[in-house]
Scaffold this motif. Sequence first.
Motif, PDB file in Angstrom:
ATOM      1  N   LEU A   1       3.417  10.879  11.778  1.00 21.66           N
ATOM      2  CA  LEU A   1       4.215   9.719  12.155  1.00 21.66           C
ATOM      3  C   LEU A   1       4.829   8.999  10.961  1.00 21.66           C
ATOM      4  O   LEU A   1       5.599   8.055  11.142  1.00 21.66           O
ATOM      5  N   SER A   2       4.520   9.456   9.759  1.00 30.71           N
ATOM      6  CA  SER A   2       4.988   8.736   8.569  1.00 30.71           C
ATOM      7  C   SER A   2       6.505   8.738   8.434  1.00 30.71           C
ATOM      8  O   SER A   2       7.082   7.821   7.842  1.00 30.71           O
ATOM      9  N   ALA A   3       7.161   9.751   8.976  1.00 29.26           N
ATOM     10  CA  ALA A   3       8.620   9.830   8.872  1.00 29.26           C
ATOM     11  C   ALA A   3       9.327   9.292  10.112  1.00 29.26           C
ATOM     12  O   ALA A   3      10.559   9.326  10.185  1.00 29.26           O
ATOM     13  N   GLU A   4       8.569   8.820  11.088  1.00 30.29           N
ATOM     14  CA  GLU A   4       9.160   8.318  12.320  1.00 30.29           C
ATOM     15  C   GLU A   4       9.481   6.826  12.192  1.00 30.29           C
ATOM     16  O   GLU A   4       8.807   6.096  11.467  1.00 30.29           O
TER      17      GLU A   4
ATOM     18  N   THR B   1       4.505   0.087  13.440  1.00 33.87           N
ATOM     19  CA  THR B   1       3.079  -0.215  13.324  1.00 33.87           C
ATOM     20  C   THR B   1       2.418   0.906  12.536  1.00 33.87           C
ATOM     21  O   THR B   1       3.064   1.884  12.164  1.00 33.87           O
ATOM     22  N   THR B   2       1.131   0.768  12.317  1.00 32.66           N
ATOM     23  CA  THR B   2       0.401   1.877  11.712  1.00 32.66           C
ATOM     24  C   THR B   2       0.295   3.003  12.728  1.00 32.66           C
ATOM     25  O   THR B   2       0.345   2.763  13.950  1.00 32.66           O
ATOM     26  N   PRO B   3       0.144   4.238  12.291  1.00 36.85           N
ATOM     27  CA  PRO B   3      -0.020   5.349  13.242  1.00 36.85           C
ATOM     28  C   PRO B   3      -1.184   5.130  14.211  1.00 36.85           C
ATOM     29  O   PRO B   3      -1.070   5.451  15.402  1.00 36.85           O
TER      30      PRO B   3
ATOM     31  N   TYR C   1      -0.157   2.569  16.747  1.00 34.82           N
ATOM     32  CA  TYR C   1       0.903   3.122  17.593  1.00 34.82           C
ATOM     33  C   TYR C   1       0.311   4.009  18.680  1.00 34.82           C
ATOM     34  O   TYR C   1       0.651   3.875  19.860  1.00 34.82           O
ATOM     35  N   ARG C   2      -0.585   4.904  18.279  1.00 36.21           N
ATOM     36  CA  ARG C   2      -1.194   5.808  19.267  1.00 36.21           C
ATOM     37  C   ARG C   2      -2.101   5.040  20.223  1.00 36.21           C
ATOM     38  O   ARG C   2      -2.222   5.400  21.395  1.00 36.21           O
ATOM     39  N   SER C   3      -2.703   3.974  19.741  1.00 37.53           N
ATOM     40  CA  SER C   3      -3.519   3.140  20.615  1.00 37.53           C
ATOM     41  C   SER C   3      -2.652   2.471  21.680  1.00 37.53           C
ATOM     42  O   SER C   3      -3.018   2.420  22.866  1.00 37.53           O
TER      43      SER C   3
END
Length: 217
Positions: free
Chosen positions: A52-55, A59-61, A64-66
């Motif tokens: 997700l670093s390039a998206e 928020t933090t990855p 975001y997934r949470s």
Amino acid sequence: METFSDLATAAYCPRKLYYRRRDDDRGPPEEVERIRALATRYEELLDSATDLSAEPIATTPTQYRSNLGSAKARLDCWEALVDPLKTDVLLEGKDCRGIAHKLLEDPAVPVVVSAGEPPERGVWEPQSVRATAAAKALAWERAEPIERAFVEYPAYGRIREIRLTTRRKATYRRALRTVQSLDGPPPRLHDDSRCGPCEYREQCGVKTQSLRSRLPL
């Protein structure tokens, strides 16, 4: 016929709409399109194998997934939202027309995708107006009541369902009247929280003191 985007801008600030119309500047920036594209990739973004670093997430990855995981567990139409049958659908109603970024079926529900940050609860007024406009246009096309819509904030992994309450419909009608009557620069919104981030604040000449967000609906 008025457009969904003009109604949303009028709900944010009628003077901003005046400048956009004057400058013919109503297309979304490239970064907005990149963020909106996230809204059709949720399952891929949930996969821990995806970097997700390039998206263009805000928020933090982990967060975001949470957020996405909570939406997936909460929404009974998750699969339709993730893989909609129709995207970027032009809807034409009695008073306005515009694009629903997604269109769910059985039952029919329009989806508006916002590139911005969501409020703690609910949705911001401009997105509420836009989603209401989309629902009313869809209801006009289908000749059936549409009483809900979704607003997605994909940079944050947030998905909000809204109901077309009496208050939302009244706010929509107010924005519609504003757009229909706009024939010159409306009064400035002095020291309003909306003015700080506005790209027209310099030529508008308003002095800003606060960057606090508007209250959500």
